[in-house]
Design a protein around this motif. Structure first.
Motif, PDB file in Angstrom:
ATOM      1  N   PRO A 255       0.808  -1.232   0.000  1.00  0.00           N
ATOM      2  CA  PRO A 255       0.000   0.000   0.000  1.00  0.00           C
ATOM      3  C   PRO A 255       0.837   1.276   0.000  1.00  0.00           C
ATOM      4  O   PRO A 255       0.332   2.344  -0.361  1.00  0.00           O
ATOM      5  CB  PRO A 255      -0.819  -0.113   1.293  1.00  0.00           C
ATOM      6  CG  PRO A 255      -0.780  -1.566   1.651  1.00  0.00           C
ATOM      7  CD  PRO A 255       0.546  -2.056   1.185  1.00  0.00           C
ATOM      8  N   LEU A 256       2.117   1.172   0.391  1.00  0.00           N
ATOM      9  CA  LEU A 256       2.957   2.370   0.427  1.00  0.00           C
ATOM     10  C   LEU A 256       3.212   2.910  -0.987  1.00  0.00           C
ATOM     11  O   LEU A 256       3.533   4.091  -1.137  1.00  0.00           O
ATOM     12  CB  LEU A 256       4.295   2.042   1.109  1.00  0.00           C
ATOM     13  CG  LEU A 256       5.147   3.229   1.551  1.00  0.00           C
ATOM     14  CD1 LEU A 256       4.405   4.045   2.615  1.00  0.00           C
ATOM     15  CD2 LEU A 256       6.500   2.756   2.071  1.00  0.00           C
ATOM     16  N   GLY A 257       3.006   2.074  -1.990  1.00  0.00           N
ATOM     17  CA  GLY A 257       3.231   2.533  -3.356  1.00  0.00           C
ATOM     18  C   GLY A 257       2.072   3.318  -3.937  1.00  0.00           C
ATOM     19  O   GLY A 257       2.217   3.899  -5.029  1.00  0.00           O
ATOM     20  N   LEU A 258       0.919   3.378  -3.259  1.00  0.00           N
ATOM     21  CA  LEU A 258      -0.231   4.134  -3.774  1.00  0.00           C
ATOM     22  C   LEU A 258      -0.123   5.608  -3.384  1.00  0.00           C
ATOM     23  O   LEU A 258       0.085   5.924  -2.209  1.00  0.00           O
ATOM     24  CB  LEU A 258      -1.535   3.559  -3.218  1.00  0.00           C
ATOM     25  CG  LEU A 258      -2.004   2.222  -3.801  1.00  0.00           C
ATOM     26  CD1 LEU A 258      -3.303   1.800  -3.112  1.00  0.00           C
ATOM     27  CD2 LEU A 258      -2.205   2.320  -5.304  1.00  0.00           C
ATOM     28  N   PRO A 259      -0.266   6.519  -4.345  1.00  0.00           N
ATOM     29  CA  PRO A 259      -0.319   7.955  -3.980  1.00  0.00           C
ATOM     30  C   PRO A 259      -1.505   8.236  -3.060  1.00  0.00           C
ATOM     31  O   PRO A 259      -2.528   7.534  -3.094  1.00  0.00           O
ATOM     32  CB  PRO A 259      -0.471   8.657  -5.341  1.00  0.00           C
ATOM     33  CG  PRO A 259       0.062   7.684  -6.344  1.00  0.00           C
ATOM     34  CD  PRO A 259      -0.280   6.330  -5.806  1.00  0.00           C
ATOM     35  N   VAL A 410      15.668  -2.116   4.883  1.00  0.00           N
ATOM     36  CA  VAL A 410      15.275  -3.341   4.178  1.00  0.00           C
ATOM     37  C   VAL A 410      14.578  -2.986   2.856  1.00  0.00           C
ATOM     38  O   VAL A 410      14.843  -3.592   1.816  1.00  0.00           O
ATOM     39  CB  VAL A 410      14.369  -4.193   5.081  1.00  0.00           C
ATOM     40  CG1 VAL A 410      13.802  -5.376   4.298  1.00  0.00           C
ATOM     41  CG2 VAL A 410      15.134  -4.685   6.302  1.00  0.00           C
ATOM     42  N   ARG A 411      13.698  -2.012   2.871  1.00  0.00           N
ATOM     43  CA  ARG A 411      12.992  -1.608   1.662  1.00  0.00           C
ATOM     44  C   ARG A 411      13.951  -1.067   0.605  1.00  0.00           C
ATOM     45  O   ARG A 411      13.803  -1.350  -0.591  1.00  0.00           O
ATOM     46  CB  ARG A 411      11.943  -0.560   1.997  1.00  0.00           C
ATOM     47  CG  ARG A 411      10.675  -1.157   2.608  1.00  0.00           C
ATOM     48  CD  ARG A 411       9.649  -0.068   2.896  1.00  0.00           C
ATOM     49  NE  ARG A 411       8.326  -0.634   3.108  1.00  0.00           N
ATOM     50  CZ  ARG A 411       7.447  -0.904   2.168  1.00  0.00           C
ATOM     51  NH1 ARG A 411       7.747  -0.629   0.902  1.00  0.00           N
ATOM     52  NH2 ARG A 411       6.269  -1.446   2.441  1.00  0.00           N
ATOM     53  N   GLN A 412      14.910  -0.268   1.039  1.00  0.00           N
ATOM     54  CA  GLN A 412      15.882   0.269   0.087  1.00  0.00           C
ATOM     55  C   GLN A 412      16.700  -0.847  -0.548  1.00  0.00           C
ATOM     56  O   GLN A 412      16.985  -0.813  -1.749  1.00  0.00           O
ATOM     57  CB  GLN A 412      16.796   1.271   0.791  1.00  0.00           C
ATOM     58  CG  GLN A 412      16.119   2.588   1.133  1.00  0.00           C
ATOM     59  CD  GLN A 412      17.028   3.526   1.908  1.00  0.00           C
ATOM     60  OE1 GLN A 412      18.010   3.096   2.537  1.00  0.00           O
ATOM     61  NE2 GLN A 412      16.696   4.815   1.875  1.00  0.00           N
ATOM     62  N   LEU A 416      12.035  -1.395  -2.945  1.00  0.00           N
ATOM     63  CA  LEU A 416      10.625  -1.082  -2.731  1.00  0.00           C
ATOM     64  C   LEU A 416      10.454   0.400  -2.399  1.00  0.00           C
ATOM     65  O   LEU A 416      11.422   1.076  -2.022  1.00  0.00           O
ATOM     66  CB  LEU A 416      10.080  -1.947  -1.586  1.00  0.00           C
ATOM     67  CG  LEU A 416      10.048  -3.457  -1.861  1.00  0.00           C
ATOM     68  CD1 LEU A 416       9.684  -4.214  -0.579  1.00  0.00           C
ATOM     69  CD2 LEU A 416       9.067  -3.772  -2.972  1.00  0.00           C
ATOM     70  N   PRO A 417       9.231   0.930  -2.534  1.00  0.00           N
ATOM     71  CA  PRO A 417       8.991   2.342  -2.179  1.00  0.00           C
ATOM     72  C   PRO A 417       9.335   2.604  -0.708  1.00  0.00           C
ATOM     73  O   PRO A 417       9.093   1.767   0.177  1.00  0.00           O
ATOM     74  CB  PRO A 417       7.497   2.530  -2.436  1.00  0.00           C
ATOM     75  CG  PRO A 417       7.140   1.457  -3.415  1.00  0.00           C
ATOM     76  CD  PRO A 417       8.012   0.307  -3.090  1.00  0.00           C
ATOM     77  N   THR A 418       9.892   3.778  -0.449  1.00  0.00           N
ATOM     78  CA  THR A 418      10.244   4.160   0.927  1.00  0.00           C
ATOM     79  C   THR A 418       9.396   5.322   1.429  1.00  0.00           C
ATOM     80  O   THR A 418       9.552   5.746   2.573  1.00  0.00           O
ATOM     81  CB  THR A 418      11.727   4.555   0.998  1.00  0.00           C
ATOM     82  OG1 THR A 418      11.981   5.614   0.062  1.00  0.00           O
ATOM     83  CG2 THR A 418      12.611   3.372   0.681  1.00  0.00           C
ATOM     84  N   GLU A 422       5.519   6.636  -3.669  1.00  0.00           N
ATOM     85  CA  GLU A 422       6.755   6.551  -4.432  1.00  0.00           C
ATOM     86  C   GLU A 422       6.740   5.270  -5.301  1.00  0.00           C
ATOM     87  O   GLU A 422       6.357   4.202  -4.829  1.00  0.00           O
ATOM     88  CB  GLU A 422       7.945   6.525  -3.487  1.00  0.00           C
ATOM     89  CG  GLU A 422       9.290   6.498  -4.178  1.00  0.00           C
ATOM     90  CD  GLU A 422      10.432   6.426  -3.176  1.00  0.00           C
ATOM     91  OE1 GLU A 422      11.351   7.267  -3.268  1.00  0.00           O
ATOM     92  OE2 GLU A 422      10.381   5.530  -2.314  1.00  0.00           O
ATOM     93  N   PRO A 423       7.158   5.353  -6.540  1.00  0.00           N
ATOM     94  CA  PRO A 423       7.174   4.143  -7.382  1.00  0.00           C
ATOM     95  C   PRO A 423       8.348   3.236  -7.016  1.00  0.00           C
ATOM     96  O   PRO A 423       9.283   3.633  -6.327  1.00  0.00           O
ATOM     97  CB  PRO A 423       7.320   4.711  -8.793  1.00  0.00           C
ATOM     98  CG  PRO A 423       8.012   6.018  -8.611  1.00  0.00           C
ATOM     99  CD  PRO A 423       7.522   6.566  -7.285  1.00  0.00           C
ATOM    100  N   MET A 424       8.295   2.027  -7.492  1.00  0.00           N
ATOM    101  CA  MET A 424       9.386   1.088  -7.251  1.00  0.00           C
ATOM    102  C   MET A 424      10.621   1.507  -8.037  1.00  0.00           C
ATOM    103  O   MET A 424      10.533   2.120  -9.085  1.00  0.00           O
ATOM    104  CB  MET A 424       8.950  -0.328  -7.678  1.00  0.00           C
ATOM    105  CG  MET A 424       7.842  -0.928  -6.826  1.00  0.00           C
ATOM    106  SD  MET A 424       7.318  -2.555  -7.445  1.00  0.00           S
ATOM    107  CE  MET A 424       8.893  -3.402  -7.521  1.00  0.00           C
TER     108      MET A 424
END
Length: 425
Positions: A255-259, A410-412, A416-418, A422-424
């Motif tokens: 869900p973090l990737g959704l604006p 870990v995401r970086q 993955l989006p941080t 933010e897009p991948m």
């Protein structure tokens, strides 16, 4: 007596010998010649000794040798002249007009080929081959019908190729949503995304171009069976919200990737559509418009990214719900929420421990697992804590552990989006 013989005999002996023809036979005697008298004293060599048979033999008739294929006909004779016309061949012609040739019957397979060509039947070449073979063999009619049928079939094939080319283009006008598939981005007329009724026309476009919405999924609008009566717009909206949330959870695993401005919406079938195609269509939209794909599922993520997101997603949702509901929950409700969070926390640790991580991800993942082990005793103590104040302290700590900086590392490492929206990478 002596004088008469002497007068006639020299005349007999002095007669010239007629010339011979090319066939070697003597020409006929002139018509004014007087034949020798049969027998008597005038015969040469002493006519008294001549044979009676020889004297009785008449001279050959004029033109008699022509029948034997050799003697010429005497001038003025009638032998060959009279028989001439009968010896010539009669020409092969008729004085009356001939009838026209009878045309063959119409070949039935030629008619079948024409009908198949009109309807776009794929068997037209087969029937055309049999028809042409029979036409050549039996002289039947219908060659033009066969050719016309094949030409019509060629038109169908050309139209199909043109339609296929239109389908393969980046922008495809479609009379409805049925032409869209999961992951397609599309444009609609102004205000169509604010309505619950499906638009009549949509335009599929590439997701990296400006568009209004992104197709998430669709499912039947009825609840139990296709014979269900139309339940009304309100009931359909409740059903759509529940099921579309589930579809979105699988379509966007992170869900973090959704604006923040993106919202989930759906189109509902009308009462008219209910008897033909009662379908609910889920899609993501934004008032400001979209210019990239929002999809983050198994078709986009690699195994390491998907493994981390599936292991941490339940914990992230449970922790956020616990922090939001803790101040207003009853002691019993708060204790149940803490127990569920503890179970999800433990399950996440085991799942992350079993995964095989890339070399670049291992350092950050080891720190995350160590911090989760340190938090485990606090969750066990909170499970039996009777004091509400103590439970609220545990909940507050749950919002900060593991350390957000460790999760960010870990995401970086996974790409993955941080940050939200933010897009991948």
């Amino acid at each position: 007596m002596t004088s008469e013989r002497s007068e006639t005999q020299p005349a007999d002996e002095s007669r010239p010998v007629p010339p011979t023809t090319a066939a070697g036979t003597a020409d006929a005697a002139p018509p004014d010649a007087t034949p020798p008298a049969p027998g008597g004293a005038d015969a040469p060599d002493g006519g008294a000794d001549a044979s009676p048979a020889a004297a009785a033999t008449p001279p050959p008739a004029p033109g008699a040798d022509a029948a034997n294929g050799g003697a010429d006909t005497a001038p003025g004779g009638t032998g060959d002249a009279e028989a001439g016309p009968a010896s010539h061949a009669v020409p092969d012609w008729e004085p009356w007009p001939q009838r026209p040739a009878v045309r063959g019957r119409l070949n039935r397979l030629a008619v079948v080929t024409l009908l198949l060509g009109l309807l776009g039947g794929v068997l037209a070449p087969v029937t055309a081959g049999f028809a042409l073979r029979r036409i050549r063999r039996d002289g039947e009619r219908g060659r033009g019908l066969v050719i016309a049928g094949l030409v019509l079939l060629g038109g169908w094939v050309l139209a199909g190729l043109v339609a296929l080319g239109v389908t393969m283009t980046g922008s495809d006008p479609d009379p409805g949503l049925r032409g869209l598939r999961v992951g397609d981005c599309f444009r609609v007329s102004s205000g169509a995304t604010a309505s619950r009724t499906a638009p009549e026309k949509v335009t599929r476009v590439a997701c990296d171009t400006p568009h209004h919405a992104e197709y998430v999924d669709d499912f039947p609008a009825y609840e139990r069976s296709a014979d269900e009566r139309y339940p009304g717009a309100a009931a359909l909206s409740q059903r759509a919200e529940t099921l579309c949330r589930q579809r979105q959870r699988s379509y966007v695993v992170d869900p973090l990737g959704l604006p923040t401005e993106v919202r989930l919406s759906w189109f509902l079938p009308t009462r008219v559509d209910w008897s033909t195609d009662p379908t609910i269509t889920c899609y993501l939209t934004s008032p400001a418009g979209l210019s990239r794909s929002l999809r983050m599922d198994t078709t986009v993520l690699d195994p390491a990214q998907l493994g981390y997101l599936l292991a941490s997603r339940d914990w992230t949702e449970a922790r956020a719900a616990l922090v939001a509901s803790a101040p207003t929950s009853t002691p019993a409700g708060l204790r149940d929420a803490v127990r569920r969070a503890e179970t999800i926390h433990t399950d996440m640790w085991f799942r992350l421990r079993r995964e095989t991580w890339p070399e670049a991800v291992r350092p950050a993942m080891e720190r995350l697992l160590t911090e989760m082990e340190q938090d485990e005793p606090a969750w066990r103590d909170a499970d039996g804590e009777p004091d509400r104040g103590r439970l609220l302290q545990v909940v507050a700590q749950a919002g900060q552990h593991p350390d957000p900086a460790t999760e960010l590392a870990v995401r970086q490492a996974l790409g993955l989006p941080t940050a939200q929206g933010e897009p991948m990478r």
